[in-house]
Design a protein around this motif. Structure first.
Motif, PDB file in Angstrom:
ATOM      1  N   ASP A   5      45.458  53.624  44.539  1.00  0.00           N
ATOM      2  CA  ASP A   5      45.702  52.515  45.461  1.00  0.00           C
ATOM      3  C   ASP A   5      45.668  51.185  44.721  1.00  0.00           C
ATOM      4  N   GLU A   6      44.759  51.059  43.735  1.00  0.00           N
ATOM      5  CA  GLU A   6      44.647  49.816  42.961  1.00  0.00           C
ATOM      6  C   GLU A   6      45.924  49.568  42.151  1.00  0.00           C
ATOM      7  N   GLU A   7      46.484  50.623  41.589  1.00  0.00           N
ATOM      8  CA  GLU A   7      47.710  50.471  40.813  1.00  0.00           C
ATOM      9  C   GLU A   7      48.883  50.103  41.703  1.00  0.00           C
ATOM     10  N   ARG A   8      48.925  50.659  42.900  1.00  0.00           N
ATOM     11  CA  ARG A   8      49.991  50.302  43.840  1.00  0.00           C
ATOM     12  C   ARG A   8      49.880  48.834  44.254  1.00  0.00           C
ATOM     13  N   ARG A   9      48.658  48.378  44.525  1.00  0.00           N
ATOM     14  CA  ARG A   9      48.463  46.977  44.897  1.00  0.00           C
ATOM     15  C   ARG A   9      48.859  46.054  43.750  1.00  0.00           C
ATOM     16  N   LEU A  10      48.503  46.457  42.523  1.00  0.00           N
ATOM     17  CA  LEU A  10      48.859  45.655  41.357  1.00  0.00           C
ATOM     18  C   LEU A  10      50.366  45.481  41.264  1.00  0.00           C
ATOM     19  N   TYR A  47      53.992  46.723  29.963  1.00  0.00           N
ATOM     20  CA  TYR A  47      53.830  47.388  31.245  1.00  0.00           C
ATOM     21  C   TYR A  47      52.606  46.865  31.985  1.00  0.00           C
ATOM     22  N   LEU A  48      52.650  46.961  33.298  1.00  0.00           N
ATOM     23  CA  LEU A  48      51.491  46.642  34.112  1.00  0.00           C
ATOM     24  C   LEU A  48      50.386  47.651  33.838  1.00  0.00           C
ATOM     25  N   CYS A  49      49.157  47.177  33.844  1.00  0.00           N
ATOM     26  CA  CYS A  49      48.033  48.063  33.551  1.00  0.00           C
ATOM     27  C   CYS A  49      46.824  47.601  34.356  1.00  0.00           C
ATOM     28  N   TYR A  50      46.330  48.464  35.209  1.00  0.00           N
ATOM     29  CA  TYR A  50      45.146  48.140  35.992  1.00  0.00           C
ATOM     30  C   TYR A  50      43.892  48.338  35.142  1.00  0.00           C
ATOM     31  N   ARG A  51      43.031  47.344  35.116  1.00  0.00           N
ATOM     32  CA  ARG A  51      41.781  47.360  34.352  1.00  0.00           C
ATOM     33  C   ARG A  51      42.005  47.654  32.864  1.00  0.00           C
ATOM     34  N   PRO A  52      42.928  46.921  32.222  1.00  0.00           N
ATOM     35  CA  PRO A  52      43.134  47.152  30.789  1.00  0.00           C
ATOM     36  C   PRO A  52      41.901  46.739  29.993  1.00  0.00           C
ATOM     37  N   ASP A  53      41.717  47.358  28.847  1.00  0.00           N
ATOM     38  CA  ASP A  53      40.640  46.931  27.957  1.00  0.00           C
ATOM     39  C   ASP A  53      40.834  45.466  27.578  1.00  0.00           C
ATOM     40  N   LYS A 194      47.915  30.290  40.131  1.00  0.00           N
ATOM     41  CA  LYS A 194      48.624  31.471  40.644  1.00  0.00           C
ATOM     42  C   LYS A 194      48.387  32.679  39.727  1.00  0.00           C
ATOM     43  N   LEU A 195      48.392  32.436  38.423  1.00  0.00           N
ATOM     44  CA  LEU A 195      48.154  33.542  37.497  1.00  0.00           C
ATOM     45  C   LEU A 195      46.723  34.046  37.606  1.00  0.00           C
ATOM     46  N   HIS A 196      45.771  33.124  37.758  1.00  0.00           N
ATOM     47  CA  HIS A 196      44.374  33.515  37.927  1.00  0.00           C
ATOM     48  C   HIS A 196      44.207  34.432  39.141  1.00  0.00           C
ATOM     49  N   GLN A 197      44.849  34.086  40.231  1.00  0.00           N
ATOM     50  CA  GLN A 197      44.748  34.914  41.437  1.00  0.00           C
ATOM     51  C   GLN A 197      45.226  36.328  41.162  1.00  0.00           C
ATOM     52  N   PHE A 198      46.333  36.421  40.438  1.00  0.00           N
ATOM     53  CA  PHE A 198      46.895  37.737  40.109  1.00  0.00           C
ATOM     54  C   PHE A 198      45.970  38.503  39.163  1.00  0.00           C
ATOM     55  N   VAL A 199      45.511  37.843  38.109  1.00  0.00           N
ATOM     56  CA  VAL A 199      44.679  38.500  37.096  1.00  0.00           C
ATOM     57  C   VAL A 199      43.309  38.861  37.655  1.00  0.00           C
ATOM     58  N   ASP A 200      42.657  37.897  38.291  1.00  0.00           N
ATOM     59  CA  ASP A 200      41.283  38.116  38.757  1.00  0.00           C
ATOM     60  C   ASP A 200      41.191  39.152  39.872  1.00  0.00           C
ATOM     61  N   ASN A 201      42.175  39.145  40.751  1.00  0.00           N
ATOM     62  CA  ASN A 201      42.090  39.999  41.943  1.00  0.00           C
ATOM     63  C   ASN A 201      42.791  41.345  41.813  1.00  0.00           C
ATOM     64  N   TYR A 202      43.762  41.440  40.886  1.00  0.00           N
ATOM     65  CA  TYR A 202      44.559  42.667  40.864  1.00  0.00           C
ATOM     66  C   TYR A 202      44.642  43.346  39.488  1.00  0.00           C
ATOM     67  N   VAL A 203      44.725  42.578  38.416  1.00  0.00           N
ATOM     68  CA  VAL A 203      44.725  43.189  37.084  1.00  0.00           C
ATOM     69  C   VAL A 203      43.306  43.606  36.709  1.00  0.00           C
ATOM     70  N   LYS A 204      42.353  42.690  36.914  1.00  0.00           N
ATOM     71  CA  LYS A 204      40.932  42.920  36.641  1.00  0.00           C
ATOM     72  C   LYS A 204      40.687  43.446  35.223  1.00  0.00           C
ATOM     73  N   PRO A 205      41.150  42.697  34.213  1.00  0.00           N
ATOM     74  CA  PRO A 205      40.974  43.156  32.832  1.00  0.00           C
ATOM     75  C   PRO A 205      39.507  43.137  32.423  1.00  0.00           C
ATOM     76  N   LYS A 206      39.142  44.039  31.523  1.00  0.00           N
ATOM     77  CA  LYS A 206      37.772  44.052  31.012  1.00  0.00           C
ATOM     78  C   LYS A 206      37.532  42.857  30.102  1.00  0.00           C
ATOM     79  N   THR A 207      38.536  42.518  29.304  1.00  0.00           N
ATOM     80  CA  THR A 207      38.465  41.338  28.439  1.00  0.00           C
ATOM     81  C   THR A 207      39.829  40.663  28.424  1.00  0.00           C
ATOM     82  N   ILE A 208      39.836  39.396  27.995  1.00  0.00           N
ATOM     83  CA  ILE A 208      41.076  38.633  27.870  1.00  0.00           C
ATOM     84  C   ILE A 208      41.093  37.975  26.499  1.00  0.00           C
ATOM     85  N   LEU A 209      42.194  38.130  25.773  1.00  0.00           N
ATOM     86  CA  LEU A 209      42.384  37.460  24.496  1.00  0.00           C
ATOM     87  C   LEU A 209      43.461  36.404  24.664  1.00  0.00           C
ATOM     88  N   CYS A 210      43.086  35.133  24.503  1.00  0.00           N
ATOM     89  CA  CYS A 210      44.024  34.024  24.615  1.00  0.00           C
ATOM     90  C   CYS A 210      44.539  33.658  23.227  1.00  0.00           C
TER      91      CYS A 210
END
Length: 266
Positions: A5-10, A47-53, A194-210
């Motif tokens: 369900d999380e991947e579908r929402r993403l 590719y889209l990835c739910y909860r990527p490392d 807008k990107l924060h909303q997408f990342v924080d609520n739906y991607v939910k990455p374990k870490t982020i490298l800027c």
């Protein structure tokens, strides 16, 4: 394999994000003769990835793979998923596969991302990490463990050109959103939100490298501090965010960022 369900929402929310960007894409694409700074647009590299490392965030796409390679005429928009550019043949290593790291550098940007990944693979014990002519055993895992996007989906030659493009658009009252933008930073803040909303609520990455000091600055709203490694930063309020300066040669910084990312992953 059945999606969760999380991947579908993403995937649905990614569609909505691209739909939100679309008026901006249409403006610059249809009137690109008036905005020669515009080099096309793309929303995701890979590719889209739910909860990527790791979610890898760049600043904005420049000329390159999937944004009209070497096309200096009419530019297009690329939406949806695609193979991750850093794994493309000859992209990072001249006349070589991505894992043939001993070969001559073709493009330092993907090359340094791969330096980061090789070091992270070593630290995480993903598998063999030597640069060889054979694809590493952790290659498939990496493709499913990382995701790459940009803060701003509009392609330009560099970040300064993007900011100038936004300034011009505001001066012409051409921004296709209802908000009132006093300056280009106000427009950038809007897009980052807008990107924060997408990342924080739906991607939910374990870490982020800027990638780039400007990237971590904008993404953390300026709230970042130096790490113990020169040219590598960490988020002050976003504890899972690491940033690496791209000034000069940043190969060692990319590797050092892997140590911090590994510590966060635990």
């Amino acid at each position: 394999m059945t999606m969760t369900d999380e991947e579908r929402r993403l995937r649905l929310e990614f569609y909505k994000l691209e739909k939100y960007y679309r008026p901006l894409f249409d403006l610059y694409t249809e009137y690109q003769s008036e905005y020669p700074e515009y080099h096309g647009a793309t929303t995701i590299d890979g590719y889209l990835c739910y909860r990527p490392d790791v979610l890898i965030l760049g600043y904005n796409p420049a000329h390159g793979k999937y944004h009209d390679w070497n096309k200096y005429g009419a530019h297009l928009v690329y939406t949806g998923e695609r193979p991750l550019g850093i794994f493309e043949w000859g992209n990072a290593n001249k006349n070589g596969a991505w894992y043939e790291m001993s070969k001559q550098v073709e493009n330092s940007y993907p090359k340094n991302i791969l330096e980061f990944l090789f070091k992270l693979a070593e630290l995480r014990n993903w598998g063999n990490i030597e640069s060889t002519s054979k694809r590493p055993s952790w290659g498939n895992h990496a493709e499913n463990a990382i995701m790459k996007m940009n803060l701003y989906p509009i392609g330009t030659e560099d970040g300064e050109t993007l900011r100038n493009l936004f300034t011009k658009t505001i001066a012409r009252n051409a921004v296709p959103y209802d908000n009132i933008f006093e300056d280009e930073w106000a427009l950038r803040k809007h897009l980052v939100h807008k990107l924060h909303q997408f990342v924080d609520n739906y991607v939910k990455p374990k870490t982020i490298l800027c990638l780039g000091k400007s990237t971590i600055s904008d993404y953390t709203w300026g709230e970042y501090v130096p790490s113990n490694y020169d040219g590598v930063f960490v988020g002050k309020n976003y504890k899972n965010v690491v940033g690496v300066s791209r000034t000069g040669t940043w190969t060692n910084r990319a590797k050092n960022a892997a140590y911090l990312i590994n510590d966060i992953l635990g």
